[in-house]
Design a protein around this motif. Structure first.
Motif, PDB file in Angstrom:
ATOM      1  N   UNK A  28      41.197  35.805  50.648  1.00 41.47           N
ATOM      2  CA  UNK A  28      42.221  36.165  49.663  1.00 41.47           C
ATOM      3  C   UNK A  28      41.762  35.874  48.234  1.00 41.47           C
ATOM      4  N   UNK A  29      41.074  34.728  48.115  1.00 41.34           N
ATOM      5  CA  UNK A  29      40.578  34.384  46.776  1.00 41.34           C
ATOM      6  C   UNK A  29      39.565  35.413  46.296  1.00 41.34           C
ATOM      7  N   UNK A  30      38.642  35.849  47.166  1.00 35.55           N
ATOM      8  CA  UNK A  30      37.638  36.858  46.771  1.00 35.55           C
ATOM      9  C   UNK A  30      38.311  38.174  46.396  1.00 35.55           C
ATOM     10  N   UNK A  31      39.320  38.568  47.195  1.00 37.60           N
ATOM     11  CA  UNK A  31      40.015  39.840  46.872  1.00 37.60           C
ATOM     12  C   UNK A  31      40.723  39.744  45.544  1.00 37.60           C
ATOM     13  N   UNK A  32      41.393  38.618  45.305  1.00 32.93           N
ATOM     14  CA  UNK A  32      42.107  38.474  44.024  1.00 32.93           C
ATOM     15  C   UNK A  32      41.143  38.443  42.839  1.00 32.93           C
ATOM     16  N   UNK A  33      39.980  37.738  43.047  1.00 35.26           N
ATOM     17  CA  UNK A  33      39.000  37.698  41.936  1.00 35.26           C
ATOM     18  C   UNK A  33      38.434  39.081  41.645  1.00 35.26           C
ATOM     19  N   UNK A  34      38.134  39.888  42.686  1.00 35.19           N
ATOM     20  CA  UNK A  34      37.643  41.259  42.462  1.00 35.19           C
ATOM     21  C   UNK A  34      38.702  42.127  41.782  1.00 35.19           C
ATOM     22  N   UNK A  35      39.916  41.979  42.241  1.00 35.67           N
ATOM     23  CA  UNK A  35      40.985  42.784  41.645  1.00 35.67           C
ATOM     24  C   UNK A  35      41.220  42.423  40.187  1.00 35.67           C
ATOM     25  N   UNK A  36      41.178  41.114  39.863  1.00 36.03           N
ATOM     26  CA  UNK A  36      41.375  40.698  38.457  1.00 36.03           C
ATOM     27  C   UNK A  36      40.227  41.190  37.565  1.00 36.03           C
TER      28      UNK A  36
ATOM     29  N   UNK B 117      38.442  43.938  37.996  1.00 33.28           N
ATOM     30  CA  UNK B 117      38.656  45.379  37.756  1.00 33.28           C
ATOM     31  C   UNK B 117      39.721  45.625  36.730  1.00 33.28           C
ATOM     32  N   UNK B 118      40.798  44.845  36.774  1.00 33.46           N
ATOM     33  CA  UNK B 118      41.867  45.004  35.775  1.00 33.46           C
ATOM     34  C   UNK B 118      41.361  44.713  34.365  1.00 33.46           C
ATOM     35  N   UNK B 119      40.515  43.660  34.258  1.00 35.59           N
ATOM     36  CA  UNK B 119      39.963  43.330  32.938  1.00 35.59           C
ATOM     37  C   UNK B 119      39.090  44.458  32.393  1.00 35.59           C
ATOM     38  N   UNK B 120      38.282  45.065  33.281  1.00 34.04           N
ATOM     39  CA  UNK B 120      37.430  46.189  32.839  1.00 34.04           C
ATOM     40  C   UNK B 120      38.284  47.363  32.382  1.00 34.04           C
ATOM     41  N   UNK B 121      39.355  47.689  33.100  1.00 36.71           N
ATOM     42  CA  UNK B 121      40.229  48.801  32.696  1.00 36.71           C
ATOM     43  C   UNK B 121      40.868  48.538  31.350  1.00 36.71           C
ATOM     44  N   UNK B 122      41.308  47.286  31.137  1.00 31.47           N
ATOM     45  CA  UNK B 122      41.929  46.957  29.836  1.00 31.47           C
ATOM     46  C   UNK B 122      40.933  47.118  28.698  1.00 31.47           C
TER      47      UNK B 122
END
Length: 405
Positions: A378-386, A388-393
């Motif tokens: 779960x931690x790895x998934x959340x870190x990857x998702x965060x 990606x969000x930073x790159x989009x911003x």
């Protein structure tokens, strides 16, 4: 009758080797570490059990112990006295608030006492020569502490043997225990059958003895009847002879009175009658003697018969005593076998409890590992998702600046 005696349990050399306490040596680093920890614990327990004796003889040991150890021992004695006083006062006091305060003080004193024990043991272990000298004071150790140390040493030997026992030896040991239990069951069945046979034999013997007693009673009654009949016959014969003699005398007297001329004939007749009566009397006497002889013979036969029956009874009683002794021996063997069986069952139960505890611990570790892995995923998934969000911003911000220009 067709039952065979119980078979003896066959013990193989491998089984004896597994059951005896052997002098084992560690064969791995983990085993050596466990044994070292247990040996150190035993040494600590032995020193700890000598602390009350050292405190009681503090004047004798003051020069050897030194001032630091002596002061720590005095402090340890004070803490022990305070705890004992607090425990005695808590038993007398019944108020709840006071009891809670005393429990709090007691917990603090127990913590201080534990720290004091650790300090004393650390100082004693720091001087090996002092520890070596105190080993000679082991005789002053109290019996409960000695029992606990002995039990812990047995636990250490058991752990060493358990760590060095291979799976094949465990299987052989289990097979040997199964063979012993099966043999115990067979012996129990054989003992039960032998007991039933013995009870049946005792019943038949008692019935035979009862029948023979009845026969003896019948013979006694017949002998008594025969003696009574003989006496009655003798008495009747005597009475008849007396009556006949009286009648003949009366007749002769009448004839003498009536016919004096026939006196000589009557005297001759009287003489002949006397001779006849004497002959009959002799015959009766002979018959009486013959009857007495027959009675004596019957009594002798009865005595001989009774002696034979007494000898036969003694033989039966001796056989019964021997069978009773054999039964007692069988019961003692059965008690020994039952004791061994209870010991084996207890060892099985302890082994099963240990296996269940190990399985429970393994399940706990597996559940903990599963939860840790899930948390990490779960931690790895959340870190990857965060990320990606930073790159989009960042991309959105860059496009906004270009449009402004």
């Amino acid at each position: 009758k067709g039952m065979q005696p119980p078979e003896k349990a066959v013990i193989t050399p491998n089984a004896v080797k597994m059951l005896d306490l052997r002098r084992l040596k560690p064969n791995s680093i983990e085993t050596e570490r466990i044994i070292i920890v247990l040996d150190e614990t035993i040494a600590q327990l032995e020193l700890n059990s000598l602390i009350p004796h050292i405190i009681d003889s503090l004047d004798r040991f003051a020069d050897v112990l030194g001032p630091e150890i002596t002061n720590n021992l005095i402090e340890h004695q004070k803490l022990s006295s305070e705890i004992e006083h607090l425990l005695s006062s808590s038993e007398e006091n019944e108020s709840s608030t006071r009891a809670e305060e005393q429990r709090g003080c007691l917990c603090l004193l127990e913590q201080r006492l534990k720290c004091s024990v650790r300090d004393v043991l650390r100082l004693l272990r720091a001087t090996p020569s002092l520890c070596w000298a105190l080993k000679y004071e082991a005789l002053a150790r109290e019996s409960p502490a000695e029992v606990f140390i002995k039990a812990f040493k047995e636990f250490r030997n058991f752990m060493l043997e358990r760590l060095l026992t291979s799976s094949r030896e465990e299987e052989e040991n289990d097979q040997f225990l199964d063979d012993i239990s099966l043999q115990i069951q067979k012996n129990t069945e054989a003992i039960t059958a032998l007991q039933a046979e013995l009870a049946a034999a005792v019943r038949t013997r008692e019935e035979e003895i009862h029948k023979k007693d009845n026969v003896i009673k019948d013979l006694k009654s017949s002998m008594q009847d025969l003696t009574t009949d003989c006496k009655a016959a003798n008495w009747n014969i005597k009475e008849e002879g007396i009556k006949q003699e009286e009648e003949e005398l009366e007749a002769s007297q009448e004839r003498c009175a009536r016919l004096q001329q026939d006196v000589q004939q009557l005297e001759a007749q009287l003489n002949t009658l006397v001779l006849e009566h004497r002959a009959s009397e002799l015959a009766l006497l002979k018959r009486k003697r013959r009857m007495e002889t027959e009675i004596v013979n019957w009594i002798q036969k009865y005595d001989a018969h009774m002696e034979e029956k007494q000898a036969e009874y003694e033989e039966v009683h001796a056989a019964y005593t021997e069978e009773k002794n054999q039964l007692s021996l069988l019961m003692e063997k059965r008690a020994v076998l039952l004791q061994e069986y209870s010991q084996i069952e207890e060892e099985r139960r302890k082994q099963k409890e240990k296996e269940e505890e190990e399985l429970k611990e393994l399940n706990t570790l597996s559940r903990a590992a599963t939860r840790i892995q899930a948390f990490w995923k779960g931690y790895l998934v959340r870190s990857l998702y965060s990320s990606k969000l930073k790159k989009k911003k960042k991309k959105k911000k860059g496009k906004g600046k270009k449009t402004k220009k």
